[in-house]
Write an enzyme that holds these catalytic residues in place. Structure first.
Site, PDB file in Angstrom:
ATOM      1  CE1 TYR A  57      11.152  11.021 -88.951  1.00 29.14           C
ATOM      2  CE2 TYR A  57       9.331   9.466 -89.163  1.00 29.14           C
ATOM      3  CZ  TYR A  57      10.269  10.290 -89.746  1.00 29.14           C
ATOM      4  OH  TYR A  57      10.335  10.389 -91.103  1.00 29.14           O
ATOM      5  CB  THR A  94       5.018   8.962 -88.578  1.00 27.93           C
ATOM      6  OG1 THR A  94       6.154   8.199 -88.152  1.00 27.93           O
ATOM      7  CG2 THR A  94       5.290   9.550 -89.948  1.00 27.93           C
ATOM      8  CE  LYS A  95       7.888   5.903 -85.067  1.00 27.32           C
ATOM      9  NZ  LYS A  95       9.311   5.843 -84.923  1.00 27.32           N
ATOM     10  CG  ASN A  96       0.963   6.680 -81.101  1.00 25.92           C
ATOM     11  OD1 ASN A  96       0.862   6.629 -82.332  1.00 25.92           O
ATOM     12  ND2 ASN A  96       0.625   5.671 -80.322  1.00 25.92           N
TER      13      ASN A  96
END
Ligand SMILES: *Cc1c(COP(=O)(O)O)cnc(C)c1O
Length: 400
Positions: free
Chosen positions: A197, A199-201
């Site tokens: 997604y 905002t993920k790393n």
């Protein structure tokens, strides 16, 4: 002293420069790869998704014993994992109340009932010592969530699961880089679910991955991810002759496209570089906030933390404001932030299971006090200073 902007002071940042929480780091490499995919005329699931799966499985397990299947989200990954394990109506699945609702929603979509087990306040993870009390004949699986990137106590969880014959599906949405002791997350449970997604790393805008060492489960997941068809649409066209493909089960539409995988291939190549950047910001924050009214957890020295979320746990006893007032105040300094999470059992959709406030005191304790502040590798030193100055100004002003 300049008071907080919410009290009429000058904000630390200008409104035009609002610092967005969870900004992705996108570079020319992945932009060019997306363009290349668009020009190739194959934008669905094809060679780039296959390549992304190969690279991801090697990243998780260089020995080559782990299969990786790309899917459209981590929510889809969790749902497919439960389906691949034949979990259905009448079954119960244990998980943590301190997660994104997607974790429990996937259980609901499988037909099973989500059973929450409270967290440990130090680690924010499911407390393994409370798991056994919640096991009965209907219990089929456990979904631990490696919260913020800190691995759960997997030795204890795997031991319980083998003694009670339960399956383990790890929600590793926060934990792409994490290691439990010497083991990479993605190689421990029956199935592990990752999120890409925004905002993920590692981000592909939307996307996810399922890893497993079990070939039968890997095949089942792949089959279920694309309508239950016997061969995927790409191999149909790449083979020499025309091939019919037939539905062998009632599958889902959870495949990942080459457009998304174009991003993933390059994001993966910078995963360690970006972790180093977040580790540096994490250390700067730790020393900047050490004397403020926030509750620190002990550092986890045994495991590798993926540094997905930097959480301030506000010490409300020492403050004249609530967490929500703090969020407003931080926003007025033009700093974005997040809340991870309002515990799942307190969401209206979960009231029908009879859960109420007070059921999971540790998850509620964190849920009332937590604030996630920006930790993106895109942050520059002046951004980091702005976050520190805003947090310090607000917490000092409202300190009792
Ligand atoms: C983001 C997230 C999910 C859902 O991931 P999607 O890829 O958006 O479906 C699930 N669990 C946790 C803990 C998450 O943070």
């Amino acid at each position: 002293m300049n008071p907080p902007a919410i009290e009429g002071g000058t904000p630390v940042r200008r409104k035009e420069d609002f610092l967005v929480f969870g900004q992705p780091e996108i570079r020319e490499d992945e932009i060019n790869e997306v363009i290349d995919t668009l020009k190739s005329k194959w934008i669905g699931t094809g060679p780039k998704t296959l390549k992304f799966e190969e690279l991801f499985s090697k990243y998780i397990d260089p020995s080559g014993r782990t299969y990786a299947t790309a899917v459209s989200s981590c929510t889809a990954a969790l749902h497919l994992s439960l389906k691949a394990l034949d979990i259905e109506v009448g079954d119960e699945v244990l998980t943590t109340p301190l997660s994104f609702v997607a974790t429990a929603n996937a259980i609901v979509h499988s037909g099973a009932k989500p059973i929450f087990v409270d967290i440990d306040r130090e680690t924010f993870n499911i407390n393994p010592n409370l798991i056994e009390n919640n096991i009965n004949e209907s219990t089929k699986a456990i979904i631990p969530v490696h919260f913020a990137g800190r691995p759960c106590e997997m030795d204890k969880i795997m031991d319980i699961s083998s003694r009670y014959n339960l399956k383990v599906i790890e929600d590793a949405a926060h934990a792409i880089e994490s290691k439990y002791k010497s083991k990479k997350i993605g190689t421990i449970g029956d199935l592990t679910c990752f999120s890409f997604y925004a905002t993920k790393n590692l981000t592909t805008a939307e996307g996810g991955m399922i890893t497993t060492k079990n070939k039968t489960l890997a095949d089942k997941v792949r089959n279920l991810s694309l309508h239950g068809l016997s061969a995927d649409a790409w191999s149909r066209y790449s083979d020499l002759g025309y091939k019919h493909y037939l539905a062998t089960t009632h599958g889902f539409k959870y495949n990942l496209t080459d457009l998304h995988s174009s991003l993933g291939i390059h994001q993966l190549s910078r995963i360690n570089e970006n972790l180093k950047k977040r580790e540096r910001i994490w250390k700067i924050y730790n020393s900047a906030f050490k004397d403020l009214p926030v509750i620190f957890s002990k550092e986890d020295l045994e495991n590798l933390h993926s540094r997905h979320l930097y959480k301030l746990i506000l010490n409300l006893d020492e403050l004249r404001i609530t967490r929500d007032q703090f969020l407003d105040a931080l926003h007025r300094e033009n700093i974005g932030c997040g809340v991870h999470y309002i515990p799942i059992h307190l969401h209206p959709a979960y009231q029908k299971y009879g859960y109420k406030t007070g059921d999971f005191p540790n998850a509620e304790f964190i849920g009332e006090r937590t604030v996630s502040i920006p930790l993106s590798p895109t942050l520059r030193d002046n951004d980091i200073n702005d976050v520190i100055n805003s947090v310090t100004k607000i917490l000092s002003y409202y300190r009792r």
